[in-house]
Design a protein around this motif. Structure first.
Motif, PDB file in Angstrom:
ATOM      1  N   HIS A  30       0.979  -1.205   0.058  1.00 17.75           N
ATOM      2  CA  HIS A  30      -0.098  -0.142  -0.026  1.00 17.75           C
ATOM      3  C   HIS A  30       0.743   1.467  -0.026  1.00 17.75           C
ATOM      4  CE1 HIS A  30      -0.007  -0.600   4.628  1.00 17.75           C
ATOM      5  NE2 HIS A  30       0.937   0.313   4.486  1.00 17.75           N
ATOM      6  N   TYR A  82       1.665   2.292  -4.346  1.00 15.88           N
ATOM      7  CA  TYR A  82       0.245   2.780  -5.195  1.00 15.88           C
ATOM      8  C   TYR A  82       0.828   3.546  -6.386  1.00 15.88           C
ATOM      9  CZ  TYR A  82      -3.083   0.792  -1.926  1.00 15.88           C
ATOM     10  OH  TYR A  82      -3.719  -0.083  -1.057  1.00 15.88           O
ATOM     11  N   HIS A  95      -2.946  -3.504  -6.886  1.00 15.37           N
ATOM     12  CA  HIS A  95      -3.761  -2.575  -5.919  1.00 15.37           C
ATOM     13  C   HIS A  95      -4.518  -3.078  -5.365  1.00 15.37           C
ATOM     14  CE1 HIS A  95      -2.161   1.169  -8.724  1.00 15.37           C
ATOM     15  NE2 HIS A  95      -1.143   0.484  -8.036  1.00 15.37           N
ATOM     16  N   ILE A  96      -5.443  -3.777  -5.818  1.00 21.47           N
ATOM     17  CA  ILE A  96      -6.561  -4.242  -5.181  1.00 21.47           C
ATOM     18  C   ILE A  96      -6.441  -5.062  -3.963  1.00 21.47           C
ATOM     19  CG2 ILE A  96      -9.135  -5.131  -5.259  1.00 21.47           C
ATOM     20  CD1 ILE A  96      -8.866  -2.239  -6.641  1.00 21.47           C
ATOM     21  N   MET A 138      -4.819  -3.249  -1.051  1.00 22.52           N
ATOM     22  CA  MET A 138      -5.933  -2.112  -0.483  1.00 22.52           C
ATOM     23  C   MET A 138      -6.904  -3.148   0.526  1.00 22.52           C
ATOM     24  SD  MET A 138      -8.493   0.365  -2.534  1.00 22.52           S
ATOM     25  CE  MET A 138     -10.175  -0.382  -2.514  1.00 22.52           C
ATOM     26  N   THR A 149      -5.052  -4.251   3.514  1.00 23.46           N
ATOM     27  CA  THR A 149      -5.079  -3.058   4.504  1.00 23.46           C
ATOM     28  C   THR A 149      -6.046  -2.549   5.237  1.00 23.46           C
ATOM     29  OG1 THR A 149      -3.039  -2.402   2.748  1.00 23.46           O
ATOM     30  CG2 THR A 149      -4.003  -0.793   4.414  1.00 23.46           C
ATOM     31  N   GLU A 150      -7.291  -2.734   4.627  1.00 18.18           N
ATOM     32  CA  GLU A 150      -8.482  -2.363   5.328  1.00 18.18           C
ATOM     33  C   GLU A 150      -8.794  -3.513   6.402  1.00 18.18           C
ATOM     34  OE1 GLU A 150     -11.194  -0.441   2.750  1.00 18.18           O
ATOM     35  OE2 GLU A 150      -9.698   1.090   2.645  1.00 18.18           O
ATOM     36  N   ALA A 180      -5.119   4.373   2.452  1.00 18.58           N
ATOM     37  CA  ALA A 180      -5.116   2.793   2.264  1.00 18.58           C
ATOM     38  C   ALA A 180      -5.822   2.769   0.932  1.00 18.58           C
ATOM     39  CB  ALA A 180      -5.731   1.804   3.196  1.00 18.58           C
ATOM     40  N   ASP A 181      -6.968   3.617   0.476  1.00 16.43           N
ATOM     41  CA  ASP A 181      -7.517   3.412  -0.451  1.00 16.43           C
ATOM     42  C   ASP A 181      -7.302   4.131  -1.869  1.00 16.43           C
ATOM     43  OD1 ASP A 181      -9.777   2.205   0.753  1.00 16.43           O
ATOM     44  OD2 ASP A 181     -10.893   3.945   0.818  1.00 16.43           O
ATOM     45  N   VAL A 182      -6.823   3.153  -2.787  1.00 17.41           N
ATOM     46  CA  VAL A 182      -6.332   3.684  -3.895  1.00 17.41           C
ATOM     47  C   VAL A 182      -6.499   5.079  -4.572  1.00 17.41           C
ATOM     48  CG1 VAL A 182      -5.344   2.840  -6.250  1.00 17.41           C
ATOM     49  CG2 VAL A 182      -5.688   1.357  -4.538  1.00 17.41           C
ATOM     50  N   ASP A 216      -5.643   7.581  -2.212  1.00 19.67           N
ATOM     51  CA  ASP A 216      -4.137   7.987  -2.144  1.00 19.67           C
ATOM     52  C   ASP A 216      -3.418   8.612  -3.200  1.00 19.67           C
ATOM     53  OD1 ASP A 216      -1.933   7.346  -0.291  1.00 19.67           O
ATOM     54  OD2 ASP A 216      -1.031   6.126  -1.899  1.00 19.67           O
TER      55      ASP A 216
END
Ligand code: HEM
Ligand SMILES: [Cu+2]
Lengths: 187, 616
Positions: free
Chosen positions: B363, B366, B375-376, B379, B382-383, B432-434, B437
Motif C-alpha cells: 500500500h 500505489y 492495487h486491489i 487495498m 490493508t483495510e 489505504a484506498d487507491v 491515495d
C-alpha cells in the motif's frame, strides 16, 4: 551446581539457550529469504552458460559432508568421547575451509564471465558472499569450540557451546542447499 | 574517569579497528577498482571493524568474549550513577540507558523540526537552502523513527517487562547490553552525515538517489543497518524472556497486556528487520562494490528496494504502536479500576496484527509503477487490519466505560492517545484506498497522518508510560502539576499544529520540500508558530524529569495502588527485583473482585533462596 537453572524450575538454562538459537535462525531465514527473492525478482530463471557446474556440485557435496562430521562431533561429545569429538570438529573445519577455497575459485571464474556489475553477477556474488560470510563466522566459532574442547570444557552433561555451534553450522549448510539450486540449477 | 573507562577503551579500539578495516578496504579498492571510485570502500570496511572494536572495548571483551578464549569473564562492579555509563547487564540499568538516550534524541530531533518549521514559515528561502533542508528533514525523520521503534520497547520494556512477569532479569543479559551498546555508533554516524555532503533521501533511502548521492547517505545506511542489529537482538531477548522466565502461576492468560504488546512487537523486529537489512545492504553494495541491484541499465530495478523496504517498514509501524497499545491499555485498566475489557480479544488482535502486518506492504507503492493488479489485493488486506485495531480501540473504550477514572498524568496521556490515534487511524483509510491515495501521496496529508500515529500515538504512549513508571524507575515522585501542564500544553498544541497540515496536503503542499506556492503562506505561518509553542512545551517535561530525578521527594512502593508485580516490590526495585520469588495466583486486572490478589512475593525477606545461582 553452577549449571543449575536460575530460572523457574520448569525451564533450564539449556532450554533458554536452545530457544534463543532457534529464534536467531528464524531471523536469519528472513535475511536469506530476501536475498533469494531478489534473485527471482531481478533475474527470473536466467543463468549464464559459463557457470562451472562441476565445481558448484563439488563444493555442495563438501558442505553437506561437513554437516555429517559436525553431527558426529555432537554425538561424540554427548557420549563423552573427547577424542572423537575433537577429530570430527577438525574434520568439519577442514571441509569448511575446502568449501571456502572452492568459493574463491568460483569467484575468480565469476569475475571473468559475469562480473559483479552485471545483472547475474550482482546476484551471484551477493548470495555466495553472504553465505561465505556465514561460513566464515561458523569456522571461527568451530575453532573456538575446538580449543575449548581441548581444555576439557565440554562434558557429557554440559556441552551447549559445542551443540550451539553445530546447530548453527547445520543452518548454514541448509541455507546453501537452497542457494545452490537457485544459482546453478533453475532455468 | 572511572565512569567513562569503558567508553574510552571502546573509542580507542574503534579507532584501531577503523585503521585496520579501512586499510584492508584501501588495498581491496586498489586491487579491484569497482564501485564509484570514491573512498567509500575504506569507510564501509573501516566502519565494520570499528564497530567490532568499539563493542569489544566497551565491555564485550571483559564481560563475555574472554570466555571464548578460555579466560574467565570479569565481573563489573560499578554502582551509583556511574553504572549508567558502563556495560551493565542489569535490565533496569539498560532500560534507563535506552530511555535517557532516546529522550535526548527525541529532543534533538525536535529541535531539527523547529528548524524546518522556521524555513517553512514563509514561502521562498527563509533560513536555509533546499539541500540543507533535505538533510535536516531526513535527520529529523530517521532519528524520530529510531525513537519510535526503540524508546518504548527498549526503555520501558527493558525496565518493566521482566518485573511484570516476575523474573529477575531477561533471558540473555549480555545480549541485552550488546543491543544497547551498538546504539552509540548509530548516533555518531547520523551526526556525521552533514559533514559528508548530508543525506537527502528522507528516512526511506530510495534508490537510485541513495546510490548516486553524496557519501553522507552511506553513513545513514550503515547507521540503519547497525540499528537493525539492536532491534533483532532485542526482539530475540524479549521473546525468550517471556516464554521461559515467567514466575510460577504467570500463565499466558494472566500476562499483563503491556507484556503482550512488547512480545508481539518483538516477533516483528526479530524477523522483518532482516529484510530491510538486506535492502540496505544492496544499496551499500551498489555504492561500494559496483553491483547493479538498482541500476536499470544492467537489469537492476529500483522497485525491488521499495518492496523490500516496506516489507519491513510497514510491520515496523506495529513495532512502534503495539507496545504503545500495551502501555496505554495497561494504564487505562489500572486508572479506571476495572478489569481490562475483552482481554483475550485484545491478545488475539495483537497477534493478528503481527501476522497481517506482513501482508500489506505494497500500500506504500500505489504510485510507484508496480503492476496495477496488485492495487486491489493490497487495498483489501490493508483495510482488514482495521478490524483488530478496532478491537484494541473498543477494549480501551469498554474499560473506560463506567470506570472510576483517576485522572493522573499517565491516564491523561492515555486518553490523549485514544483521541489522537482515532484521527490517525481514520485518516489512514484515505491512504489505504487507491483512489484517494493517488492524490494524497507525497503531500502534507501524509505528513499529518503519520504524525498523528507516531507523535499523537506512540509519543503520547511513551509519555504515559514514563509518567506511570517514573516513581518505580527512580524511586522519586515528579511534580504532578507540571506534568498536567505538560499534558494540556502538548495535547492542545499538537492538534493545533497538525490538523492544518491535512488541509495543506489536500491543497497541494508537497511533502519533503523546502518551498511551496505562496497562497499557502498564511496557514504555514500559523502551523510554524504553533509548532514553536508545541516545542517549547517539552522544556516543562525535561525540567520536571531531570529535577525530580535529582531532587524529587521519595516515592512509595505503590503510588497508584496497582495490582501488577512491579508495584509490589521496592521503588526502585532491588537488585534482581524481588526479595523472594513471586508467585502469581490471579488475573492482573481483577479490581473490585473480593479476595482477588494478583501475586504474592514469596516467603518473607531473608528466607533462603529456593533457586540456585546460574553460571552465565
Ligand atoms: C514538535 C513536533 C514535530 C514537528 C513540528 C514536526 C515537523 C515535521 C516536518 C516539518 C517534517 C518534514 C515534512 C517534509 O518536509 O516532508 C517532518 C517529517 C517527519 N517527522 Fe516530524 N515533527 C514533529 C515530531 C515528530 C515525531 C514525534 C515523530 C516520530 C516519532 C516524527 C517523525 C517524522 C518523520 C518519520 C518524518 C518524515 C521524514 C521523511 O519524509 O523522510 N516527527 N516532521
Ligand atoms: Cu504501511
Amino acid at each position: 551446581m553452577a549449571t543449575a537453572t536460575r530460572t523457574h524450575p520448569v525451564h533450564s538454562r539449556l532450554f533458554l539457550n536452545r530457544l534463543g538459537l532457534w529464534l536467531f535462525i528464524a531471523s536469519e531465514v528472513f535475511l536469506f529469504g530476501a536475498l533469494l527473492s531478489a534473485r527471482y525478482y531481478l533475474q527470473g530463471f536466467y543463468r549464464p552458460a559459463e557457470l562451472n557446474q562441476l565445481l558448484g556440485l563439488a563444493i555442495s557435496v563438501v558442505l553437506v559432508l561437513s554437516s555429517l562430521t559436525a553431527y558426529r562431533a555432537e554425538i561424540a561429545v554427548a557420549h563423552g568421547d573427547q577424542r572423537r569429538f575433537r577429530r570430527n570438529i577438525l574434520a568439519t573445519i577442514f571441509l569448511g575451509v575446502v568449501f571456502l577455497a572452492g568459493v574463491v575459485v568460483e569467484w575468480r571464474e565469476g569475475f571473468h564471465f559475469f562480473p559483479p556489475s552485471t545483472g547475474y553477477g550482482t546476484i551471484f556474488f551477493t548470495l555466495t558472499g553472504a553465505h561465505a560470510f556465514h561460513v566464515l563466522t561458523g569456522l571461527i566459532a568451530l575453532t573456538i569450540v575446538y580449543f575449548l574442547g581441548r581444555r576439557g570444557r565440554f562434558t557429557t552433561g554440559s556441552y551447549w557451546g559445542a551443540e550451539g555451534v553445530v546447530k548453527y553450522w547445520h543452518f548454514v549448510d541448509v541455507a546453501w542447499v537452497l542457494i545452490y539450486p537457485t544459482l546453478y540449477l533453475v532455468r | 574517569m572511572k565512569a567513562l573507562g569503558g567508553i574510552v577503551k571502546g573509542l580507542v579500539f574503534a579507532i584501531i579497528g577503523f585503521i585496520v578495516g579501512g586499510g584492508i578496504g584501501f588495498l581491496l579498492m586498489n586491487a579491484a577498482p569497482t564501485g564509484r571510485g570514491t573512498f567509500e570502500p575504506v569507510i564501509a570496511l573501516g566502519y565494520v571493524f570499528a564497530l567490532i572494536g568499539w563493542l569489544l572495548g566497551v565491555g564485550l571483551w571483559d564481560a563475555w568474549a574472554r570466555e571464548w578464549v578460555g579466560l574467565p569473564a570479569k565481573k563489573l562492579e560499578v554502582h551509583g550513577w556511574r553504572r549508567y555509563f558502563r556495560f551493565s547487564t542489569d535490565h533496569k540499568v539498560i532500560g534507563v540507558q535506552y530511555l535517557a538516550t532516546f529522550l535526548f534524541l527525541f529532543l534533538f530531533a525536535g529541535l531539527l523540526a523547529m528548524l524546518m518549521r522556521l524555513e517553512l514559515m514563509a514561502p521562498g528561502e527563509t533560513i536555509m537552502g533546499p539541500n540543507t533542508y533535505n538533510t535536516v528533514m531526513s535527520l529529523h525523520g530517521v532519528i524520530m523513527i529510531a525513537v519510535a521503534v526503540a524508546a518504548i520497547i527498549g526503555g520501558l520494556g527493558n525496565f518493566a517487562l521482566p518485573i511484570l512477569i516476575g523474573a529477575r532479569d531477561v533471558a540473555f543479559p549480555r545480549v541485552n547490553a550488546l543491543s544497547f551498546w551498538v546504539l552509540p555508533p548509530v548516533v555518531i554516524l547520523l551526526l556525521l552525515t552533514p559533514l559528508f555532503g548530508g543525506f537527502d533521501t528522507g528516512w526511506t533511502g530510495y534508490p537510485p538517489l541513495s546510490v548516486t548521492n553524496a557519501t553522507g547517505t552511506l553513513f545513514f545506511l550503515l547507521a540503519f543497518i547497525t540499528f537493525g542489529i539492536s532491534s533483532i537482538l532485542g526482539g530475540l531477548n524479549f521473546i525468550t524472556t517471556v516464554v521461559t522466565l515467567r514466575a510460577p502461576g504467570m500463565t499466558w492468560g494472566r500476562l499483563p497486556i503491556f507484556v503482550w504488546g512488547v512480545l508481539s512487537a518483538a516477533m516483528i523486529s526479530l524477523t522483518a528487520t532482516q529484510v530491510v537489512a538486506a535492502g540496505l545492504i544492496m544499496i551499500v553494495l551498489d555504492r561500494v562494490t559496483g553491483t547493479s541491484f538498482f541500476n536499470a541499465a544492467q537489469g537492476g530495478n529500483a522497485l525491488l528496494y521499495e518492496h523490500v523496504f516496506w516489507f519491513y517498514s510497514h510491520p515496523a509501524v506495529y513495532i512502534v504502536i503495539l507496545p504503545a497499545f500495551g502501555a496505554i491499555l495497561e494504564i487505562v485498566a489500572h486508572f479506571s479500576r476495572k478489569p481490562l475489557f475483552a482481554y483475550k480479544w485484545v491478545v488475539g488482535s495483537f497477534l493478528g496484527i503481527v501476522a497481517q502486518g506482513f501482508l500489506v506492504w505494497a500500500h506504500h507503492l500505489y504510485t510507484s509503477g508496480m503492476s496495477d493488479w496488485l492495487h486491489i489485493p493490497f487495498m483489501a488486506t490493508t483495510e482488514v487490519i482495521s478490524i483488530p485495531t478496532g478491537i484494541v480501540f473498543l477494549s480501551a473504550l469498554g474499560t473506560l466505560w463506567l470506570g472510576k477514572l483517576w485522572l493522573k498524568p499517565p491516564m491523561l496521556f492515555s486518553l490523549g492517545f485514544i483521541f489522537n490515534f482515532l484521527i490517525g487511524g481514520v485518516t489512514g483509510i484515505f491512504n489505504a484506498d487507491v483512489p484517494t491515495d493517488i492524490h494524497l501521496q507525497d503531500t502534507y496529508f501524509i505528513t499529518a497522518h503519520f504524525h498523528y500515529t507516531l507523535m499523537g500515538g506512540m509519543i503520547f504512549g511513551l509519555m504515559a508510560g514514563v509518567y506511570y513508571w517514573f516513581p518505580k524507575f527512580t524511586g522519586r515522585k515528579y511534580n504532578e502539576t507540571l506534568a498536567k501542564i505538560h499534558f494540556w500544553w502538548m495535547f492542545v498544541m499538537f492538534n493545533v499544529t497538525f490538523i492544518p497540515m491535512f488541509w495543506l496536503g489536500i491543497h497541494g503542499m508537497n511533502r519533503r520540500i523546502a518551498d511551496y506556492s505562496p497562497e499557502l503562506g498564511g496557514v504555514n505561518m500559523f502551523v510554524s508558530i504553533a509548532a514553536f509553542v508545541l516545542g517549547a512545551g517539552f522544556l516543562v517535561f525535561a525540567f520536571n524529569l531531570v529535577y525530580s530525578w535529582v531532587r524529587g521527594p521519595a516515592a512509595e512502593a505503590n503510588p497508584w495502588r496497582a495490582r501488577t508485580l512491579e508495584w509490589q516490590t521496592l521503588s526502585p526495585p532491588p537488585e534482581e527485583n524481588f526479595h523472594a520469588p513471586p508467585v502469581v495466583s490471579d488475573d492482573p486486572y481483577g479490581y473490585g473482585i473480593p479476595g482477588s490478589i494478583h501475586a504474592v512475593i514469596g516467603p518473607a525477606a531473608g528466607a533462603p533462596r529456593q533457586e540456585s545461582e546460574v553460571k552465565r
